[in-house]
Design a protein around this motif. Structure first.
Motif, PDB file in Angstrom:
ATOM      1  N   GLU A  77       0.831  -1.205   0.000  1.00  0.00           N
ATOM      2  CA  GLU A  77       0.000   0.000   0.000  1.00  0.00           C
ATOM      3  C   GLU A  77       0.867   1.256   0.000  1.00  0.00           C
ATOM      4  OE1 GLU A  77      -3.486   0.701  -0.048  1.00  0.00           O
ATOM      5  OE2 GLU A  77      -3.479  -1.369  -0.764  1.00  0.00           O
ATOM      6  N   ASP A  78       1.933   1.254   0.781  1.00  0.00           N
ATOM      7  CA  ASP A  78       2.831   2.408   0.831  1.00  0.00           C
ATOM      8  C   ASP A  78       3.479   2.653  -0.542  1.00  0.00           C
ATOM      9  OD1 ASP A  78       2.300   2.918   3.474  1.00  0.00           O
ATOM     10  OD2 ASP A  78       4.127   1.988   4.241  1.00  0.00           O
TER      11      ASP A  78
ATOM     12  N   LYS B  36       1.006   4.181  -2.910  1.00  0.00           N
ATOM     13  CA  LYS B  36       0.754   5.591  -2.608  1.00  0.00           C
ATOM     14  C   LYS B  36       1.966   6.462  -2.922  1.00  0.00           C
ATOM     15  CE  LYS B  36      -2.639   4.608   0.951  1.00  0.00           C
ATOM     16  NZ  LYS B  36      -2.933   4.636   2.379  1.00  0.00           N
TER      17      LYS B  36
END
Length: 58
Positions: A52-53, A56
């Motif tokens: 997820e990081d 993003k």
């Protein structure tokens, strides 16, 4: 929440249930198995967090 985060949470809950059941019935093997599954779930959730990081852009 991505699939790794979700599957990690599911494995954590399953592991916690196994661990508690093992403690309740004095089944050390089940208790240890539950702890291991909980730990594996933690790792899998961590992989999902990293994905997820990256998604993003962090």
């Amino acid at each position: 929440m991505n699939k790794d985060q979700f599957k990690g949470k599911v494995n954590q809950v399953k592991g916690q249930i196994k661990e508690a059941t093992g403690k309740l019935f004095g089944n050390q093997r089940l208790e240890i198995e539950g702890k291991a599954q909980d730990a594996a779930g933690d790792l899998q959730e961590g992989v999902g967090d990293i994905k997820e990081d990256i998604k993003k852009g962090h």
